[in-house]
Write an enzyme that holds these catalytic residues in place. Structure first.
Site, PDB file in Angstrom:
ATOM      1  CE1 TYR A  20     -17.627  -2.364  -5.587  1.00  0.00           C
ATOM      2  CE2 TYR A  20     -16.267  -2.685  -7.538  1.00  0.00           C
ATOM      3  CZ  TYR A  20     -16.424  -2.715  -6.168  1.00  0.00           C
ATOM      4  OH  TYR A  20     -15.372  -3.091  -5.392  1.00  0.00           O
ATOM      5  CE1 TYR A 148     -13.422  -0.711  -1.799  1.00  0.00           C
ATOM      6  CE2 TYR A 148     -11.241  -1.209  -2.671  1.00  0.00           C
ATOM      7  CZ  TYR A 148     -12.561  -1.569  -2.471  1.00  0.00           C
ATOM      8  OH  TYR A 148     -13.021  -2.773  -2.917  1.00  0.00           O
ATOM      9  CE  LYS A 271      -7.054  -2.894  -7.137  1.00  0.00           C
ATOM     10  NZ  LYS A 271      -7.444  -2.464  -5.782  1.00  0.00           N
TER      11      LYS A 271
HETATM   12  C1  LIG Z   1      -8.310  -2.867  -4.666  1.00  0.00           C
HETATM   13  C2  LIG Z   1      -7.922  -2.526  -3.298  1.00  0.00           C
HETATM   14  C3  LIG Z   1      -8.201  -3.380  -2.213  1.00  0.00           C
HETATM   15  C4  LIG Z   1      -9.005  -4.643  -2.356  1.00  0.00           C
HETATM   16  O1  LIG Z   1      -8.405  -5.584  -3.178  1.00  0.00           O
HETATM   17  P1  LIG Z   1      -9.294  -6.763  -3.811  1.00  0.00           P
HETATM   18  O2  LIG Z   1      -8.304  -7.645  -4.488  1.00  0.00           O
HETATM   19  O3  LIG Z   1     -10.253  -6.119  -4.753  1.00  0.00           O
HETATM   20  O4  LIG Z   1      -9.987  -7.446  -2.676  1.00  0.00           O
HETATM   21  C5  LIG Z   1      -7.738  -3.004  -0.963  1.00  0.00           C
HETATM   22  N1  LIG Z   1      -7.043  -1.869  -0.780  1.00  0.00           N
HETATM   23  C6  LIG Z   1      -6.752  -1.035  -1.784  1.00  0.00           C
HETATM   24  C7  LIG Z   1      -5.952   0.194  -1.524  1.00  0.00           C
HETATM   25  C8  LIG Z   1      -7.186  -1.324  -3.080  1.00  0.00           C
HETATM   26  O5  LIG Z   1      -6.930  -0.475  -4.084  1.00  0.00           O
END
Ligand SMILES: *Cc1c(COP(=O)(O)O)cnc(C)c1O
Length: 422
Positions: A20, A148, A271
């Site tokens: 980004y 997202y 995450k």
């Molecule tokens: C970060 C995130 C993703 C994508 O995860 P990556 O490991 O970066 O591919 C998908 N959905 C949500 C809600 C996120 O916060």
């Protein structure tokens, strides 16, 4: 800028491509050499208090000894082995524990290596389950403005159209409907009308429950999730909760859907799953969805299989992380963080240029009228000894759930001071 003893940063800077970032103007990153608890140590000796837990991952703080011990032992035994045809204890134990943690019939765990892929797998499960049952033509996923779900082409198509660059990549992206979350009378009416007209094309509805994270930390009420559940039931749609950001205590409960008392048909997690140790993601589906893939034919099998799926190091870290949720008071810590964020960010409301201050669980947000130069603001925060990344129009804190009260106070004070000076 600081000078570095190491040549690796300047030399490598000619070769790395940052996320980004406009590389023509992006500043040289800060050289990080060590982490511990809620602190990031820089090569030049400075130590920053981390306000965002490395993109919301390190919920137990960095370098937790229990996770280090588990991953080290696993590294000695078996760093990786393929998941097709071979089983290993870290993954099978993790699947069992996640299924026990999930209410209802959310019992089937598919492993992958990133959140985006976990969401792609969720979409594939929802669509293929219908195809397997002989239902054709229901291939669309209803998603929401401000959402997202990842950066791959499949997930970009269900992000907010601006965030997912739908116009730039028009023609290449799948077309899925993206509409307003049903949160007030007009958006509820539009949502219901949309479903009346288009539910026949839909396989699923996907939402980030309670908080649209990357879309600007925008909160919605639990009733929204109840409405989505009712609509999914009424029209026979698969409801996907993307808990990749909200999972593991971030909103004050282990999972955000607990606030609403409704269950999805599929949950995605990543995450904080490994406590920020290594990349791992899961897609958890109900027994009912899983049953749609069972038959005498190989043709109805789920066609997906990342090379590094269920990586034993990641699974060992995730199991150790789940231990910590049992042995250390994470949800109590989230509640204490929540109270402190509410108390200490409240004075920001009086500052000029502040549009909103909001807190949910261990998420604190100060929203400004606008942020002209996020990079400059970030450096002003570094000068105050904190690592916080402003984006869009917000400054936010999503610290490790283990952060000490005095460290959190450093973060909230820094935010107040930079907003006051702006
Ligand atoms: C970060 C995130 C993703 C994508 O995860 P990556 O490991 O970066 O591919 C998908 N959905 C949500 C809600 C996120 O916060």
């Amino acid at each position: 800028m600081t000078s570095f003893e190491q040549g690796w940063l300047e030399e490598g800077w000619r070769h790395v491509w940052l996320p980004y970032a406009q590389m023509q103007t992006a500043p040289l990153p800060l050289a990080a050499v060590r982490t511990a608890g809620s602190k990031i140590h820089l090569a030049d000796g400075r130590v920053l208090v981390d306000g965002i837990a490395s993109w919301w991952t390190s919920c137990h703080g960095y370098n937790h000894p229990h996770i280090i011990a588990a991953v080290t032992a696993q590294l000695q035994d078996m760093p990786h082995v393929m998941f097709g045809g071979l089983g290993h204890e870290p993954a099978y134990r993790l699947a069992t524990r996640l299924a026990k943690l999930m209410p209802g019939t959310l019992n089937r765990v598919f492993f992958s290596d990133s959140g985006s892929v976990a969401v792609e797998v969720a979409m594939k499960i929802a669509v293929q389950a219908r195809l397997n049952r002989g239902e054709r033509g229901r291939t669309k996923v209803l998603a929401f403005l401000g959402g997202y779900h990842g950066d791959t082409f499949g997930t970009m198509a269900i992000c907010d159209p601006e965030e997912g660059m739908h116009s730039l990549f028009a023609g290449l992206l799948q077309e899925h409907p993206v509409i307003a979350l049903p949160r007030d009378a007009p958006s509820i009416a539009a949502f219901e009308l949309f479903l009346e007209e288009h539910a026949g094309n839909l396989a699923a509805i996907i939402v980030e429950p309670l908080v649209q994270g990357a879309g600007g930390m925008v909160f919605h009420a639990p009733e929204v999730l109840q409405r989505l559940r009712a609509a999914a039931d009424h029209y026979g749609l698969t409801l996907i909760f993307d808990e990749i950001f909200t999972g593991f205590g971030r909103t004050g409960t282990m999972f955000a859907f607990e606030h609403a008392g409704v269950l999805p048909d599929i949950v995605t997690l990543s995450k904080a799953l490994t406590g920020g140790t290594s990349p791992l993601a899961v897609t958890i589906a109900t027994d009912e969805l899983f049953a749609a893939f069972l038959s005498d034919s190989a043709g109805t099998a789920l066609q997906h299989g990342p090379t590094f799926m269920a990586n034993p190091l990641g699974c060992a870290a995730a199991n150790a992380g789940l231990d910590l949720f049992e042995t250390e008071p994470r949800l109590g810590q989230a509640a204490a963080i929540s109270a402190q964020l509410s108390r200490e960010l409240a004075p920001c409301r009086e500052l000029p240029g502040v549009r909103d201050v909001r807190v949910l669980g261990a998420i604190g947000v100060v929203q400004l009228a606008r942020i002209e130069n996020p990079a400059a603001l970030r450096m002003a925060l570094v000068e105050k000894g904190v690592w916080v990344r402003p984006f869009r129009d917000i400054l936010y804190l999503t610290p490790a759930l283990t952060i000490a009260a005095d460290e959190l106070a450093v973060l909230t004070r820094a935010i107040f001071e930079v907003v006051a000076a702006a």
